[in-house]
Design a protein around this motif. Structure first.
Motif, PDB file in Angstrom:
ATOM      1  N   VAL A 489      -5.309   9.857 -19.237  1.00 38.38           N
ATOM      2  CA  VAL A 489      -5.927   9.464 -17.867  1.00 38.38           C
ATOM      3  C   VAL A 489      -6.101   7.950 -17.572  1.00 38.38           C
ATOM      4  O   VAL A 489      -5.437   7.414 -16.685  1.00 38.38           O
ATOM      5  CB  VAL A 489      -7.218  10.338 -17.518  1.00 38.38           C
ATOM      6  CG1 VAL A 489      -7.889   9.809 -16.436  1.00 38.38           C
ATOM      7  CG2 VAL A 489      -6.814  11.829 -17.482  1.00 38.38           C
ATOM      8  N   VAL A 490      -6.611   7.368 -18.843  1.00 40.25           N
ATOM      9  CA  VAL A 490      -6.980   5.757 -18.748  1.00 40.25           C
ATOM     10  C   VAL A 490      -5.551   5.160 -18.543  1.00 40.25           C
ATOM     11  O   VAL A 490      -5.524   4.230 -17.835  1.00 40.25           O
ATOM     12  CB  VAL A 490      -7.770   5.484 -19.625  1.00 40.25           C
ATOM     13  CG1 VAL A 490      -8.053   4.055 -20.060  1.00 40.25           C
ATOM     14  CG2 VAL A 490      -9.031   6.221 -19.871  1.00 40.25           C
ATOM     15  N   VAL A 491      -4.502   5.554 -19.292  1.00 40.22           N
ATOM     16  CA  VAL A 491      -3.305   4.786 -19.593  1.00 40.22           C
ATOM     17  C   VAL A 491      -2.730   4.950 -18.238  1.00 40.22           C
ATOM     18  O   VAL A 491      -1.993   4.064 -17.536  1.00 40.22           O
ATOM     19  CB  VAL A 491      -2.372   5.285 -20.767  1.00 40.22           C
ATOM     20  CG1 VAL A 491      -0.972   4.627 -20.596  1.00 40.22           C
ATOM     21  CG2 VAL A 491      -3.333   4.868 -22.010  1.00 40.22           C
ATOM     22  N   VAL A 492      -2.680   6.151 -17.579  1.00 36.49           N
ATOM     23  CA  VAL A 492      -1.895   6.346 -16.335  1.00 36.49           C
ATOM     24  C   VAL A 492      -2.501   5.406 -15.240  1.00 36.49           C
ATOM     25  O   VAL A 492      -1.828   4.643 -14.571  1.00 36.49           O
ATOM     26  CB  VAL A 492      -1.880   7.738 -15.697  1.00 36.49           C
ATOM     27  CG1 VAL A 492      -1.608   7.789 -14.233  1.00 36.49           C
ATOM     28  CG2 VAL A 492      -1.212   8.857 -16.505  1.00 36.49           C
ATOM     29  N   LEU A 493      -4.053   5.446 -15.011  1.00 36.17           N
ATOM     30  CA  LEU A 493      -4.775   4.547 -14.379  1.00 36.17           C
ATOM     31  C   LEU A 493      -4.293   3.081 -14.357  1.00 36.17           C
ATOM     32  O   LEU A 493      -4.262   2.415 -13.683  1.00 36.17           O
ATOM     33  CB  LEU A 493      -6.030   4.741 -14.433  1.00 36.17           C
ATOM     34  CG  LEU A 493      -6.514   6.116 -13.887  1.00 36.17           C
ATOM     35  CD1 LEU A 493      -7.996   6.172 -14.292  1.00 36.17           C
ATOM     36  CD2 LEU A 493      -6.509   6.292 -12.320  1.00 36.17           C
ATOM     37  N   LEU A 494      -4.300   2.702 -15.723  1.00 37.62           N
ATOM     38  CA  LEU A 494      -3.759   1.239 -16.263  1.00 37.62           C
ATOM     39  C   LEU A 494      -2.671   0.907 -15.768  1.00 37.62           C
ATOM     40  O   LEU A 494      -2.203  -0.080 -14.914  1.00 37.62           O
ATOM     41  CB  LEU A 494      -4.033   1.100 -17.697  1.00 37.62           C
ATOM     42  CG  LEU A 494      -5.620   0.867 -18.085  1.00 37.62           C
ATOM     43  CD1 LEU A 494      -5.762   0.396 -19.613  1.00 37.62           C
ATOM     44  CD2 LEU A 494      -5.971  -0.511 -17.483  1.00 37.62           C
ATOM     45  N   LEU A 495      -1.493   1.849 -15.871  1.00 39.22           N
ATOM     46  CA  LEU A 495      -0.208   1.614 -15.768  1.00 39.22           C
ATOM     47  C   LEU A 495       0.173   1.611 -14.069  1.00 39.22           C
ATOM     48  O   LEU A 495       0.734   0.737 -13.545  1.00 39.22           O
ATOM     49  CB  LEU A 495       0.747   2.707 -16.134  1.00 39.22           C
ATOM     50  CG  LEU A 495       0.909   2.710 -17.729  1.00 39.22           C
ATOM     51  CD1 LEU A 495       1.804   4.082 -18.098  1.00 39.22           C
ATOM     52  CD2 LEU A 495       1.969   1.531 -18.089  1.00 39.22           C
ATOM     53  N   LYS A 496      -0.650   2.467 -13.339  1.00 40.40           N
ATOM     54  CA  LYS A 496      -0.527   2.581 -12.102  1.00 40.40           C
ATOM     55  C   LYS A 496      -1.097   1.300 -11.357  1.00 40.40           C
ATOM     56  O   LYS A 496      -0.634   1.038 -10.096  1.00 40.40           O
ATOM     57  CB  LYS A 496      -1.227   3.872 -11.454  1.00 40.40           C
ATOM     58  CG  LYS A 496      -0.465   5.151 -11.699  1.00 40.40           C
ATOM     59  CD  LYS A 496       0.906   5.039 -10.909  1.00 40.40           C
ATOM     60  CE  LYS A 496       1.265   6.261 -10.263  1.00 40.40           C
ATOM     61  NZ  LYS A 496       2.188   6.135  -9.580  1.00 40.40           N
ATOM     62  N   ARG A 497      -1.961   0.551 -12.111  1.00 41.67           N
ATOM     63  CA  ARG A 497      -2.356  -0.480 -11.594  1.00 41.67           C
ATOM     64  C   ARG A 497      -1.934  -2.080 -11.947  1.00 41.67           C
ATOM     65  O   ARG A 497      -2.077  -3.047 -11.308  1.00 41.67           O
ATOM     66  CB  ARG A 497      -3.739  -0.622 -11.623  1.00 41.67           C
ATOM     67  CG  ARG A 497      -4.804  -0.040 -10.742  1.00 41.67           C
ATOM     68  CD  ARG A 497      -6.299   0.302 -11.343  1.00 41.67           C
ATOM     69  NE  ARG A 497      -6.805   1.101 -10.289  1.00 41.67           N
ATOM     70  CZ  ARG A 497      -6.746   2.200  -9.949  1.00 41.67           C
ATOM     71  NH1 ARG A 497      -5.518   2.933 -10.495  1.00 41.67           N
ATOM     72  NH2 ARG A 497      -7.333   2.886  -9.158  1.00 41.67           N
ATOM     73  N   THR A 498      -0.926  -1.995 -12.960  1.00 41.52           N
ATOM     74  CA  THR A 498      -0.340  -3.060 -13.478  1.00 41.52           C
ATOM     75  C   THR A 498       1.170  -2.919 -13.352  1.00 41.52           C
ATOM     76  O   THR A 498       1.810  -3.274 -12.407  1.00 41.52           O
ATOM     77  CB  THR A 498      -0.922  -3.185 -15.070  1.00 41.52           C
ATOM     78  OG1 THR A 498      -0.614  -2.073 -15.858  1.00 41.52           O
ATOM     79  CG2 THR A 498      -2.330  -3.649 -15.132  1.00 41.52           C
ATOM     80  N   LEU A 499       1.743  -2.651 -14.578  1.00 41.86           N
ATOM     81  CA  LEU A 499       3.316  -2.486 -14.687  1.00 41.86           C
ATOM     82  C   LEU A 499       4.101  -1.562 -13.501  1.00 41.86           C
ATOM     83  O   LEU A 499       5.085  -2.108 -13.060  1.00 41.86           O
ATOM     84  CB  LEU A 499       3.528  -1.753 -16.195  1.00 41.86           C
ATOM     85  CG  LEU A 499       3.492  -2.860 -17.286  1.00 41.86           C
ATOM     86  CD1 LEU A 499       3.998  -2.177 -18.396  1.00 41.86           C
ATOM     87  CD2 LEU A 499       4.662  -3.897 -17.016  1.00 41.86           C
ATOM     88  N   LEU A 500       3.256  -0.479 -13.273  1.00 42.60           N
ATOM     89  CA  LEU A 500       4.311   0.371 -12.418  1.00 42.60           C
ATOM     90  C   LEU A 500       3.372   0.574 -11.010  1.00 42.60           C
ATOM     91  O   LEU A 500       3.298   1.159 -10.552  1.00 42.60           O
ATOM     92  CB  LEU A 500       4.384   1.739 -13.119  1.00 42.60           C
ATOM     93  CG  LEU A 500       5.047   1.882 -14.292  1.00 42.60           C
ATOM     94  CD1 LEU A 500       4.854   3.111 -15.120  1.00 42.60           C
ATOM     95  CD2 LEU A 500       6.325   1.325 -14.104  1.00 42.60           C
ATOM     96  N   ARG A 501       2.828  -0.612 -10.639  1.00 45.16           N
ATOM     97  CA  ARG A 501       2.172  -0.871  -9.371  1.00 45.16           C
ATOM     98  C   ARG A 501       3.366  -0.606  -8.230  1.00 45.16           C
ATOM     99  O   ARG A 501       4.503  -0.855  -8.148  1.00 45.16           O
ATOM    100  CB  ARG A 501       1.511  -2.024  -9.060  1.00 45.16           C
ATOM    101  CG  ARG A 501       0.665  -2.115  -8.079  1.00 45.16           C
ATOM    102  CD  ARG A 501      -0.438  -3.236  -8.392  1.00 45.16           C
ATOM    103  NE  ARG A 501       0.519  -4.443  -8.880  1.00 45.16           N
ATOM    104  CZ  ARG A 501      -0.206  -5.429  -9.072  1.00 45.16           C
ATOM    105  NH1 ARG A 501      -1.588  -5.643  -9.400  1.00 45.16           N
ATOM    106  NH2 ARG A 501       0.677  -6.550  -9.550  1.00 45.16           N
ATOM    107  N   GLY A 502       2.793  -0.153  -7.055  1.00 42.55           N
ATOM    108  CA  GLY A 502       3.722  -0.230  -5.709  1.00 42.55           C
ATOM    109  C   GLY A 502       3.202   0.945  -4.833  1.00 42.55           C
ATOM    110  O   GLY A 502       2.543   2.068  -5.439  1.00 42.55           O
ATOM    111  N   ALA A 503       3.585   0.864  -3.730  1.00 40.92           N
ATOM    112  CA  ALA A 503       3.215   2.021  -2.748  1.00 40.92           C
ATOM    113  C   ALA A 503       3.842   3.277  -3.049  1.00 40.92           C
ATOM    114  O   ALA A 503       5.174   3.208  -3.325  1.00 40.92           O
ATOM    115  CB  ALA A 503       3.655   1.532  -1.520  1.00 40.92           C
ATOM    116  N   THR A 504       2.930   4.290  -2.903  1.00 40.76           N
ATOM    117  CA  THR A 504       3.610   5.606  -3.402  1.00 40.76           C
ATOM    118  C   THR A 504       3.935   6.148  -2.029  1.00 40.76           C
ATOM    119  O   THR A 504       3.308   6.195  -1.141  1.00 40.76           O
ATOM    120  CB  THR A 504       2.463   6.655  -3.719  1.00 40.76           C
ATOM    121  OG1 THR A 504       1.658   5.945  -4.641  1.00 40.76           O
ATOM    122  CG2 THR A 504       3.182   7.808  -4.794  1.00 40.76           C
ATOM    123  N   PRO A 505       5.328   6.705  -2.034  1.00 41.41           N
ATOM    124  CA  PRO A 505       5.796   7.210  -0.838  1.00 41.41           C
ATOM    125  C   PRO A 505       5.049   8.551  -0.538  1.00 41.41           C
ATOM    126  O   PRO A 505       4.528   9.307  -1.381  1.00 41.41           O
ATOM    127  CB  PRO A 505       7.433   7.501  -1.199  1.00 41.41           C
ATOM    128  CG  PRO A 505       7.537   7.400  -2.597  1.00 41.41           C
ATOM    129  CD  PRO A 505       6.281   6.683  -3.110  1.00 41.41           C
TER     130      PRO A 505
END
Lengths: 743, 80
Positions: A489-505
């Protein structure tokens, strides 16, 4: 002469919305002999097959299911590239078959209107007649064909209805010349396209520029988000961007907003085509049995309970159902190893075959039953339409973490094994969500971690009751599962805010009507996935197993080993014992164990363990534990066997049986640090090993599959690095805090 | 009540409505439109909530809207 008569192969691309029965139609056309690969450089699946009609050899390509031919994601870009022949010189498409869902023509014709604009020879297959008729939809076929200007073939792929007609239409149409068609967009828009097209043509004479098809010029203007411009021209090309923006501004001034002008114009065209051709029931749509099922299956309480039951069943099947097969494979490989041992003289080659190749391959194939059973389940759930409901039910929960409901099944599959979990992420269309899911899937506690957990917990965690009912051991096991999930969960939250950021369709999925799963489709998928696993994980794990074997075997200096005092001592004892007695046999077995243990301690890997000890010292590990962890890189469950060997148990200790585990535990308890004689395995050390294995990426097969699914070494490397760092830090904290608490 | 425009999230179960306006980032709105969810589309709430399930031209669609994407609908008839 057209291109297709010059070549002896006609290439046909199949395109259509998802859930139109496109794959079934594809299967009906080409049969079971389909080839699955990747498009060069991207992770999009390329599915193709061959058929023959009236002496014409035809290659069919099944494009990804799309709602629109607007390149905004990799799937869509690939489809456009294939159709425009931009992908590679070999695949130039001669004809497009567009599959429409008869029960939802309005939306399906939207895609067709884009396909027609490409000007290629086109055949329309209107599929799912049964569903449409069930809903009371009536279609005037002759008039529809007239208005579209291309052959229209009614089909019902599941029952092979209309397949022969479709093949005949493909044969008739394939040699037609491409025509230029202007789509339904307003004249002002076409004018802009002409102007830009002319400019591109003049630019094209400059070096390094490729011609830009008219359809792409259209898309460039409509794609205000800039994805396509980025794909075609990279990040610079400021002049092109400025020109595109100017075009959009002029159109806006003329009253056409981008990109809404496209949907308005195309749906207006669809309305014109359908007017008087399709009659829908005036009284609204009747309630079908699919609706009745959905009243229960998407219900907050009933639906969730049934979903939970399905998941329990799935787990039960994967864990328990696979056991007999896994045992069978285990036994088969063990006997194969023994058989080879009796055939060959001892030596490096025999050891390579038995301990390297056979053990390595066996270690891969043993997971095959689990993978096949899991994919059988997933295949059935997907094909009958339940998967979309599962995604709906789990979306509320998953969206809180930053993923969508579609990530749930891959995640839960990873509790059995991360490999099928990662392979199951193909259902996630959003690239970022898919990649995030792949990257955290190995954190779920897979079945290969269980033997490690079981052994160390049984050996070091006291069976003390906690809060009356719970046992400390069970609680530790639960804590390790929770650690994996919590970290994910923590890694997902981190990835979604850093490396894999972007507006979700926006999260939109269709809930297709329920249907009986088609056995050939499901089995085909199961076999395909199983084979993919064997090929990609098999080669990787085999290679790594051989390397680890070599590191544990060489330099194999017998003289140096036999000179060890404890072996000399044993030989003396052996000489004093009666060769016929039981005692002699025992002693001889012990001697062999000690000797093979000594060989491994003196091997390159054993020395590497020594060399690396300072790194693992803060975790409370000595060189032997370090060595075992290094050796378990190809597959984490190997650590049990390696610990057994290095701690001088011989390699035939069955750590999974209760008795074996007890012996194993005793031996480990007795182990001391080399120089001080202090006890090596304390509770903090055991816990630090457990935490390390909960978080580490010690599985070559998983890394190979990540490489296969992401088509780059970057992501498996990333996964391995971040998980190893997490594992190290986690183990470090566990040991240091544990020692501090104990002291 | 006829002619009341409400967010999709407030459409009660079983009620029919007509999409009046979708607001949000242009390309996200465009995607929904291509999906068939556009001004004038007739829908029926099958299961309210977020995500919700709506019926659209006989098919069912699951949709999650957020702060960035709002679907406004106009109630069409009162029978369900």
């Amino acid at each position: 002469m057209t291109a297709s008569t010059e070549r002896d192969l006609t290439t046909v691309a199949l395109i259509g919305n998802p859930n139109t029965g496109k794959s079934t139609l594809f299967g009906a056309l080409v049969g079971v002999r389909q080839r699955v690969g990747n498009y060069p450089g991207v992770t999009v699946e390329r599915r193709s097959g061959h058929m023959e009609f009236a002496g014409r050899k035809i290659e069919m390509i099944d494009l990804p299911g799309l709602y629109s031919l607007a390149p905004r994601s990799r799937d869509e870009m690939v489809a456009v590239d294939v159709l425009l022949g931009r992908l590679d010189q070999q695949t130039s498409v001669d004809l497009v078959v567009c599959v429409l869902d008869a029960s939802n023509l309005r939306r399906n014709l939207y895609l067709l209107s884009q396909v027609l604009e490409l000007g290629m020879p086109t055949v329309v297959a209107v599929n799912m007649l049964d569903v449409a008729e069930g809903r009371g939809v009536k279609i005037d076929w002759k008039e529809l064909e007239n208005r579209l200007g291309v052959p229209v073939i009614p089909t019902q792929a599941v029952r092979h209805v209309g397949i022969a007609d479709l093949k005949a239409a493909i044969h008739r149409t394939a040699d037609l010349r491409p025509t230029s068609r202007t789509g339904p967009l307003p004249a002002a828009f076409h004018q802009e396209v002409e102007q830009l097209g002319a400019w591109f043509e003049s630019e094209q004479k400059k070096p390094g520029r490729r011609p830009i098809a008219r359809y792409l010029v259209e898309r460039l203007i409509l794609d205000a988000n800039g994805y396509l411009a980025g794909e075609l021209f990279g990040s610079d090309a400021q002049e092109i961007r400025t020109r595109l923006e100017e075009s959009r501004q002029r159109l806006l001034a003329a009253g056409y907003r981008i990109p809404g002008v496209e949907t308005d114009a195309r749906y207006a065209w669809v309305q014109e085509v359908l007017d008087g051709v399709v009659s829908e029931p005036a009284a609204g749509y009747p309630v079908t049995w699919s609706d009745r099922l959905d009243h229960v299956l998407t219900h907050r309480v009933w639906g969730s309970s049934i979903f939970a039951a399905v998941m329990v069943l799935l787990f039960q099947a994967v864990f328990a159902g696979a056991v007999p097969f896994m045992d069978l494979i285990d036994t088969a490989f063990a006997s194969l190893g023994q058989w080879v041992e009796t055939l060959m003289a001892p030596g490096a080659l025999r050891s390579l075959l038995v301990d390297g190749v056979i053990a390595g391959v066996g270690g891969v194939i043993i997971f095959l039953p689990q993978i096949l059973i899991l994919f059988l389940f997933i295949g059935i759930l997907e094909d009958c339409g339940y998967m979309a409901r599962a995604a709906y039910l789990m979306d509320k929960f998953m969206s809180r973490v930053g993923l969508s409901g579609k990530s749930f099944i891959p995640m839960i599959s990873s509790f059995a094994c991360a490999i099928p979990g990662i392979m199951a992420t193909r259902v996630i269309e959003n690239d970022r969500d898919r990649l995030t899911t792949i990257l955290v899937a190995p954190l779920m506690t897979c079945s290969a971690r269980l033997p490690v957990y079981a052994l160390l917990i049984a050996a070091f965690v006291p069976a003390r009751p906690v809060l009356g009912v719970l046992g400390l051991r069970g609680l530790t096991l639960f804590a390790l599962y929770a650690l994996g999930i919590g970290t994910a969960v923590v890694v997902v939250l981190l990835l979604k805010r850093t490396l894999l950021r972007g507006a979700t369709p926006p999260f939109v999925i269709e809930l297709p009507s329920y249907k009986w799963p088609s056995l050939p489709t499901v089995l085909h998928r199961v076999v395909e996935r199983g084979w993919l696993f064997l090929r990609c994980a098999g080669t990787m794990i085999l290679a790594v197993s051989i390397v680890v074997w070599a590191a544990l075997y060489f330099p194999h200096n017998a003289a140096s080993v036999d000179a060890q005092p404890h072996l000399v001592q044993l030989r003396v004892e052996l000489g004093q014992t009666d060769p016929g007695s039981d005692q002699y046999a025992d002693l001889e077995a012990r001697y062999e164990h000690e000797r093979s243990g000594e060989f491994q301690r003196q091997s390159y890997l054993g020395r590497a363990g020594h060399a690396i000890e300072p790194v693992f010292r803060p975790l409370g590990w000595d060189w032997r534990i370090s060595c075992a962890v290094l050796a378990s890189f190809p597959a984490r469950e190997i650590v049990v066997a390696t610990l057994g060997v290095i701690f001088n148990l011989g390699d035939d200790v069955d750590a999974e049986s209760a008795e074996g585990a007890a012996t194993f535990g005793e031996e480990l308890h007795a182990a001391t640090w080399d120089h001080s004689g202090e006890k090596l395995f304390t509770l903090p050390v055991a816990l630090s090993i457990l935490v390390f294995f909960a978080l580490c990426a010690q599985c070559a097969a998983t890394l190979a599959v990540i490489r296969r699914e992401t088509n780059s070494w970057r992501w498996p490397l990333f996964t391995f690095s971040y998980m190893t760092i997490l594992a190290y830090v986690g183990a470090l904290i566990t040991y240091q805090v544990g020692t501090w608490l104990a002291g | 009540m006829v002619d009341a425009v409400i967010p999709l999230a407030l459409l009660p179960k079983g009620r029919r409505a007509c999409v009046s306006r979708i607001s949000g980032q242009a390309d996200h709105v465009h995607r929904l439109e291509e999906f068939g969810l556009r001004g004038g589309a007739r829908i029926e709430m099958f299961r309210p909530g977020n995500p919700c399930i709506i019926r659209m031209a006989g098919n069912k669609v699951c949709l999650r809207s957020d702060d960035l994407l709002q679907v406004m609908v106009r109630l069409t008839d009162t029978d369900s």
